[in-house]
Design a protein around this motif. Sequence first.
Motif, mmCIF file in Angstrom:
data_model
loop_
_atom_site.group_PDB
_atom_site.id
_atom_site.type_symbol
_atom_site.label_atom_id
_atom_site.label_comp_id
_atom_site.label_asym_id
_atom_site.label_seq_id
_atom_site.Cartn_x
_atom_site.Cartn_y
_atom_site.Cartn_z
ATOM 1 N N UNK A 1 33.642 52.445 46.952
ATOM 2 C CA UNK A 1 34.942 51.966 46.488
ATOM 3 C C UNK A 1 36.036 52.254 47.509
ATOM 4 N N UNK A 2 35.927 53.409 48.207
ATOM 5 C CA UNK A 2 36.939 53.752 49.196
ATOM 6 C C UNK A 2 36.998 52.723 50.319
ATOM 7 N N UNK A 3 35.823 52.178 50.713
ATOM 8 C CA UNK A 3 35.795 51.159 51.753
ATOM 9 C C UNK A 3 36.482 49.881 51.289
ATOM 10 N N UNK A 4 36.290 49.518 50.017
ATOM 11 C CA UNK A 4 36.956 48.337 49.469
ATOM 12 C C UNK A 4 38.460 48.532 49.427
ATOM 13 N N UNK A 5 38.895 49.732 48.994
ATOM 14 C CA UNK A 5 40.329 50.010 48.908
ATOM 15 C C UNK A 5 40.978 50.003 50.281
ATOM 16 N N UNK A 7 40.558 48.009 52.603
ATOM 17 C CA UNK A 7 40.852 46.646 53.047
ATOM 18 C C UNK A 7 41.887 45.942 52.175
ATOM 19 N N UNK A 8 42.489 46.671 51.257
ATOM 20 C CA UNK A 8 43.450 46.078 50.338
ATOM 21 C C UNK A 8 44.848 46.613 50.621
ATOM 22 N N UNK A 9 45.818 45.724 50.671
ATOM 23 C CA UNK A 9 47.203 46.141 50.837
ATOM 24 C C UNK A 9 47.812 46.393 49.463
ATOM 25 N N UNK A 85 45.670 51.258 39.845
ATOM 26 C CA UNK A 85 45.151 50.018 39.257
ATOM 27 C C UNK A 85 43.950 49.496 40.045
ATOM 28 N N UNK A 86 44.038 49.490 41.367
ATOM 29 C CA UNK A 86 42.906 49.051 42.165
ATOM 30 C C UNK A 86 41.678 49.911 41.895
ATOM 31 N N UNK A 87 41.872 51.218 41.801
ATOM 32 C CA UNK A 87 40.763 52.113 41.508
ATOM 33 C C UNK A 87 40.162 51.809 40.131
ATOM 34 N N UNK A 88 41.031 51.530 39.174
ATOM 35 C CA UNK A 88 40.570 51.191 37.831
ATOM 36 C C UNK A 88 39.701 49.940 37.832
ATOM 37 N N UNK A 89 40.178 48.912 38.499
ATOM 38 C CA UNK A 89 39.471 47.633 38.522
ATOM 39 C C UNK A 89 38.075 47.801 39.119
ATOM 40 N N UNK A 90 37.997 48.474 40.255
ATOM 41 C CA UNK A 90 36.708 48.628 40.921
ATOM 42 C C UNK A 90 35.775 49.571 40.170
ATOM 43 N N UNK A 108 40.257 58.339 35.493
ATOM 44 C CA UNK A 108 41.008 57.966 36.688
ATOM 45 C C UNK A 108 42.507 58.190 36.540
ATOM 46 N N UNK A 109 43.049 57.982 35.338
ATOM 47 C CA UNK A 109 44.499 58.112 35.168
ATOM 48 C C UNK A 109 44.926 59.516 34.752
ATOM 49 N N UNK A 110 43.957 60.410 34.472
ATOM 50 C CA UNK A 110 44.333 61.755 34.016
ATOM 51 C C UNK A 110 43.825 62.872 34.923
#
Length: 224
Positions: A1-5, A7-9, A85-90, A108-110
């Motif tokens: 997931x870190x690799x995907x994040x 590449x995202x702005x 939010x990006x972390x949540x989606x993935x 993830x949010x807590x």
Amino acid sequence: MDQLLANIKIQVNDKIYVKDPETSALGRKIIGNSLIIMDEIGFDNFTFKKLGERIGSNESSIYRYFENKHKLLVYLSSWYWSWIEYKLVFATANIPDPLDKLSRALELVTENIEDDLSTEHIDESLLNKIIIAEFTKTFLTKEVDEENKEGFFLIYKRVINRLVDIVKVIDPEYPYAKSLISSIVEGALHQHYLKDHFKTITDCNDKVSPTDYYLDLVKRVLKH
């Protein structure tokens, strides 16, 4: 997931800033050092003058990016919730069971946040500390309704509504999904703060995290 994040702005409402700080080395320096100074002295004592001294730049150059320090704090919080939010989606995309999906989302949010090394100019663990201590100052203002209309808090509300949608799948008859989730998302920040500063009025400690508390709460409240 870190690799995907990586590449995202991260998207932030362009009405919050004068110039996008992500577009220049100085802008990224402003963001990174703002976190350090706010962590050291708090938002109330933070000034653009002190920031300028830290980064070796004129105070006026900071105003080319942000109208005032309130807008800077709103930017930082918007960036944080967009990253969440990006972390949540993935993290929840391939979880079929809605209760498992909600549990992962709540984690993830807590949870305690660690630095995401894919974002060099922002230390997310430091940003999380700022959000815990200062986030309510972004909206406990006289201008909150106007700024809400401008979409300043859209990402934060979107994160909450993503979790609300999962709750509605788990228990369609539960009438307080929005109140439950908004209380959890903001309450988790408060519990982290209490854990560090008011230990006698929270059950959260080194062994019991806010995540543990809210996962237990949700499972007791919702039918499953």
